[in-house]
Design a protein around this motif. Structure first.
Motif, PDB file in Angstrom:
ATOM      1  N   ASP A 134       0.843  -1.202   0.000  1.00  0.00           N
ATOM      2  CA  ASP A 134       0.000   0.000   0.000  1.00  0.00           C
ATOM      3  C   ASP A 134       0.880   1.254   0.000  1.00  0.00           C
ATOM      4  O   ASP A 134       0.693   2.180  -0.810  1.00  0.00           O
ATOM      5  N   ASP A 138       1.720   4.107  -3.071  1.00  0.00           N
ATOM      6  CA  ASP A 138       1.591   5.556  -2.887  1.00  0.00           C
ATOM      7  C   ASP A 138       2.861   6.276  -3.324  1.00  0.00           C
ATOM      8  O   ASP A 138       2.806   7.338  -3.968  1.00  0.00           O
ATOM      9  N   ASP A 153      -0.790  -1.727  -5.711  1.00  0.00           N
ATOM     10  CA  ASP A 153      -2.107  -1.675  -5.069  1.00  0.00           C
ATOM     11  C   ASP A 153      -2.805  -3.028  -5.172  1.00  0.00           C
ATOM     12  O   ASP A 153      -3.466  -3.479  -4.224  1.00  0.00           O
ATOM     13  N   ALA A 156      -1.298  -5.242  -2.638  1.00  0.00           N
ATOM     14  CA  ALA A 156      -1.787  -4.855  -1.307  1.00  0.00           C
ATOM     15  C   ALA A 156      -3.181  -5.423  -1.075  1.00  0.00           C
ATOM     16  O   ALA A 156      -3.470  -5.992  -0.007  1.00  0.00           O
ATOM     17  N   TYR A 160      -4.518  -7.786   1.888  1.00  0.00           N
ATOM     18  CA  TYR A 160      -5.607  -7.329   2.761  1.00  0.00           C
ATOM     19  C   TYR A 160      -6.742  -8.362   2.774  1.00  0.00           C
ATOM     20  O   TYR A 160      -7.296  -8.682   3.837  1.00  0.00           O
ATOM     21  N   ASN A 176      -6.824  -0.718   8.637  1.00  0.00           N
ATOM     22  CA  ASN A 176      -5.924  -0.341   7.543  1.00  0.00           C
ATOM     23  C   ASN A 176      -6.557  -0.591   6.179  1.00  0.00           C
ATOM     24  O   ASN A 176      -6.376   0.205   5.255  1.00  0.00           O
ATOM     25  N   PHE A 180      -7.266   1.859   2.849  1.00  0.00           N
ATOM     26  CA  PHE A 180      -6.909   1.459   1.481  1.00  0.00           C
ATOM     27  C   PHE A 180      -8.098   1.670   0.546  1.00  0.00           C
ATOM     28  O   PHE A 180      -7.955   2.240  -0.539  1.00  0.00           O
ATOM     29  N   LYS A 183      -8.712   5.307  -0.206  1.00  0.00           N
ATOM     30  CA  LYS A 183      -7.782   5.789  -1.225  1.00  0.00           C
ATOM     31  C   LYS A 183      -8.294   5.472  -2.614  1.00  0.00           C
ATOM     32  O   LYS A 183      -8.125   6.269  -3.544  1.00  0.00           O
ATOM     33  N   LYS A 184      -8.925   4.309  -2.765  1.00  0.00           N
ATOM     34  CA  LYS A 184      -9.435   3.878  -4.062  1.00  0.00           C
ATOM     35  C   LYS A 184     -10.847   4.405  -4.324  1.00  0.00           C
ATOM     36  O   LYS A 184     -11.460   4.062  -5.334  1.00  0.00           O
TER      37      LYS A 184
END
Length: 380
Positions: A134, A138, A153, A156, A160, A176, A180, A183-184
């Motif tokens: 992740d 970034d 990603d 990640a 996850y 967390n 994520f 962010k998406k």
């Protein structure tokens, strides 16, 4: 990711029947060949076990555990290395965190894969791998390496999901993963993760949750409320983001405009509208959308909104406004390399080359791998 195959740097040797590493080590099975890590790729193969260092053997084992998960002797190698070095998992995890903090991504990745290989069923390690990829995504996206960032990603997300789908209920996994998905812009998934986090921690005190436990619960509830109040779980909002991010801006703009009819006070929607317009080069319209986002609750608290607005202001010739906007964004997030880089470009536009050079140098201090800043400094 490294292009060379790490397994090319190892070879296997037969073990003498009386061989041992230390007085504490388990009995060595001489029928199982041990992997040896070459110090240099071109080094000749050394078959005399007595001439090999313990570190070469341990490094070889770690390489196999990291990159050859189907090796028939993996279980034996795990038992051997943890018997010789009982604290190796903890030591390597700490080293990986430090390397990732310093953005030494390739080395950190090698270490995390080795730790995972030592104990594949440790879901705390799997979560750390998810967080690592992740963060790596970034970093690559900040350097405009978007295809690589998307690939990390995806990695990640894979890790996850392993944590979320396991029988081991890790509250931090949901916390967390929630960020994520934020962010998406997958707000439905994010909300579900934060709700699961709160459900798993509802009967625990802040002390039981450890450092920042109380803050995490408050933050999770705050995000849930914002997603609900702004109707961000809407399929229309989700589709708009997917269309725009995949290069289908016109379809995305159509969806987000429909969303705004029923949700005119949602800053995220005005931001999405501005983003789509800016990608199409319609800077004046995009500028108006970003200004509208700032008028909505929460829209004036995000450095990314101000950065996007400043780009449009630069393109429409409003350089003084752009400078003030970028300075305001920098006051919100003093280490935002996108903002600092844009201050560098704006300084160039204004003919202030010395000032531009300072901004690009700051970017490289914060992110030594930033390709744009490197290129601009070369030009200067």
């Amino acid at each position: 990711m490294a292009s060379a195959n790490p397994l090319d740097s190892i070879y296997f040797v037969k073990i003498p029947a009386d061989a041992k590493f230390s007085s504490e080590a388990m009995k060595i099975d001489s029928s199982v060949e041990l992997p040896v890590q070459k110090k240099n790729l071109d080094d000749p193969v050394e078959e005399d076990f007595a001439k090999l260092s313990e570190e070469q053997i341990l490094s070889g084992i770690l390489t196999v555990l990291a990159y050859d998960r189907e090796n028939k002797n993996s279980a034996y190698y795990r038992k051997l290395i943890t018997d010789i070095r009982p604290n190796i998992k903890k030591e390597l995890a700490e080293a990986a965190i430090l390397k990732a903090h310093d953005e030494e991504w390739e080395l950190a990745e090698e270490i995390w894969l080795a730790v995972h290989g030592i104990d594949p069923e440790d879901y705390a390690i799997i979560l750390n791998l998810a967080i690592f990829y992740d963060q790596k995504a970034d970093s690559f996206r900040r350097n405009t390496l978007n295809e690589d960032a998307d690939a990390f990603d995806d990695l990640a997300l894979t890790y996850y999901k392993k944590v979320l789908d396991s029988d081991k209920e890790l509250p931090d996994g949901y916390f967390n993963a929630g960020f994520f998905y934020l962010k998406k812009s997958e707000y439905g998934e994010a909300k579900a993760c934060f709700e699961s986090f709160l459900a798993l921690t509802s009967d625990k005190s802040d002390e039981e949750l450890g450092e920042n436990g109380g803050y995490k619960k408050e933050r999770a509830q705050e995000i849930i409320n914002k997603i609900s109040n702004r109707n961000l779980e809407s399929d229309r909002f989700h589709d708009a983001y997917k269309y725009i991010s995949s290069g289908q801006e016109e379809k995305g703009l159509e969806e987000i405009r429909k969303f705004l009819v029923d949700n005119p006070a949602v800053w995220n929607a005005w931001f999405l509208l501005g983003w789509g317009l800016r990608r199409l080069g319609r800077f004046a319209d995009a500028k108006a959308a970003f200004l509208k986002a700032r008028e909505c609750e929460g829209g004036d608290e995000n450095a990314d909104t101000l950065n996007e607005l400043a780009i449009c202001q630069m393109e429409t010739g409003d350089t003084e406004e752009a400078y003030d906007t970028l300075k305001e964004a920098l006051s919100m997030d003093c280490e935002n390399t996108k903002v600092i880089s844009n201050l560098g470009f704006l300084s160039l536009k204004l003919g202030k080359t010395d000032e531009a050079k300072k901004y690009f140098e700051v970017v490289l201090e914060l992110d030594p791998e930033d390709k744009i800043a490197k290129e601009e400094l070369k030009k200067l």
